[in-house]
Write a protein that holds these residues in place. Structure first.
Motif, PDB file in Angstrom:
ATOM      1  N   ARG A 128       0.836  -1.137   0.093  1.00 53.45           N
ATOM      2  CA  ARG A 128      -0.033  -0.027  -0.018  1.00 53.45           C
ATOM      3  C   ARG A 128       0.791   1.223  -0.217  1.00 53.45           C
ATOM      4  O   ARG A 128       0.678   2.273  -0.628  1.00 53.45           O
ATOM      5  N   GLN A 160      -9.098   2.383   1.195  1.00 57.93           N
ATOM      6  CA  GLN A 160      -9.470   1.669   2.168  1.00 57.93           C
ATOM      7  C   GLN A 160      -9.172   0.095   1.910  1.00 57.93           C
ATOM      8  O   GLN A 160      -9.092  -0.768   2.692  1.00 57.93           O
ATOM      9  N   LYS A 211      -5.725  -1.103   2.946  1.00 54.65           N
ATOM     10  CA  LYS A 211      -5.471  -0.967   4.149  1.00 54.65           C
ATOM     11  C   LYS A 211      -5.916  -2.162   4.964  1.00 54.65           C
ATOM     12  O   LYS A 211      -7.044  -2.728   4.790  1.00 54.65           O
ATOM     13  N   SER A 220      -9.670  -3.692   4.503  1.00 55.03           N
ATOM     14  CA  SER A 220      -9.791  -4.045   3.169  1.00 55.03           C
ATOM     15  C   SER A 220     -11.083  -4.955   2.989  1.00 55.03           C
ATOM     16  O   SER A 220     -11.889  -4.968   2.033  1.00 55.03           O
TER      17      SER A 220
END
Length: 343
Positions: free
Chosen positions: A295, A318, A321, A325
């Protein structure tokens, strides 16, 4: 000694093979050999292959094998290749008369590991050809006849190149360790991205060297079967896996995330039921999971390039993450399934 092996993977393309073979015989460059690989085709291509091998024994080598898919053809042909360079010419496509001469000249002058040209899109109804620069011109402008050196910022621009095999001359050395998937399509993506990570030098020309038939029924541009979607996902999962030992740059991971988004936006075209559709979306999340650890590498480039609205950008970050996720993807999946029309 021949300098180039032209790999022609053949499966159920009987009506196109002669045009492809004849384009190779017209080449202004002579130091090449054709590997015509019959991948267990149910059609009558073998008699055509035999005819050309008999007429042109110094140019055509016929290879018959059990069906194993595009990747199995590349794997076999590259392993048998005895020339320093190879190029793929799909049998429903063909090359410009001076394609090999131009690409080999550039490769030898620049000592490039990959030499990449532009192409023309052509259509089954015989309409006019359309020029394609072979990369995403909305994000970068490639320098013509200029060597791109691995490890430089400029090299990152090469990840915007279309990974299709058209107009790409490879040194065998950059591809010989690739492990190809069998029984799936889209393995040309695997060839390009792993070779690009392996290469030291790449050169681009805006000369269109290949003619690409984009709308043939059954090719990867038009295949909307569930099996084809699974293949697309598996290939990109494999690309990420094989890249790990090659110290990928941040741009690589960004392009992998964009590839996920491309697949996602293509999924509504799939033939099948909503149950099958959910299965494929679940499968696609396996690709996303491989990108979550990267990421921090994806985010800066994404922020610079993303053209969507605020909500899309927030959702994408998001999704990458780890703590959010699965929940984010569940929301995406539910909406996609609701809008899916069974076919």
């Amino acid at each position: 000694m021949n300098k180039v092996t032209v790999i022609v993977p053949i499966y159920n393309v009987e009506q196109y093979v002669r045009t492809c073979f004849d384009s190779l015989l017209k080449q202004t460059f002579e130091d090449f050999v054709v590997y015509a690989v019959n991948d267990g085709s149910p059609a009558n291509e073998q008699s055509i292959i035999d005819e050309y091998v008999a007429k042109y024994p110094n140019k055509f080598v016929g290879i018959q094998k059990e069906n194993g898919g595009y990747g199995s053809v590349l794997e076999m042909a590259i392993s048998k290749c005895e020339t320093p360079y190879f190029i793929i010419c799909d049998p429903d496509d063909y090359l410009a008369d001076d394609a090999l001469e131009h690409l080999v000249d550039l490769a030898e002058l620049s000592e490039a590991d990959i030499t990449i040209g532009a192409k023309y899109f052509i259509y089954s109804d015989g309409t006019d050809k359309d020029y394609d620069a072979a990369y995403n011109t909305a994000f970068t402008k490639l320098k013509v006849n200029t060597v791109y050196n691995s490890g430089t910022n400029e090299y990152n621009d090469l990840f915007y190149i279309d990974p299709s095999p058209h107009s790409k001359l490879y040194k065998k050395e950059v591809a010989k360790k690739i492990k190809f998937l069998h029984k799936v399509g889209y393995t040309d993506n695997l060839l390009f991205y792993i070779s690009l990570l392996t290469a030291s030098k790449v050169i681009y020309t805006d000369k269109a060297c290949a003619y690409y038939l984009v709308d043939r029924a059954g090719n990867t541009m038009t295949d909307i079967r569930p099996k084809a979607l699974d293949a697309h996902i598996e290939v990109f999962k494999t690309i990420v896996d094989q890249a790990q030992s090659l110290n990928p740059c941040d741009m690589f991971y960004y392009r992998m995330f964009e590839s996920y988004k491309f697949i996602l936006y293509q999924t509504p075209r799939m033939m099948g039921t909503k149950t099958e559709y959910k299965e494929k979306l679940d499968h696609l999340y396996e690709f996303v999971e491989k990108l979550i650890p990267h990421r921090s590498q994806i985010q800066p480039i994404y922020k610079k390039n993303a053209k969507g609205g605020f909500l899309e950008k927030y959702r994408d970050m998001q999704l990458l993450k780890s703590s959010s996720s699965k929940k984010t993807y569940a929301i995406i999946e539910e909406k996609m399934i609701q809008n899916f029309k069974e076919k």
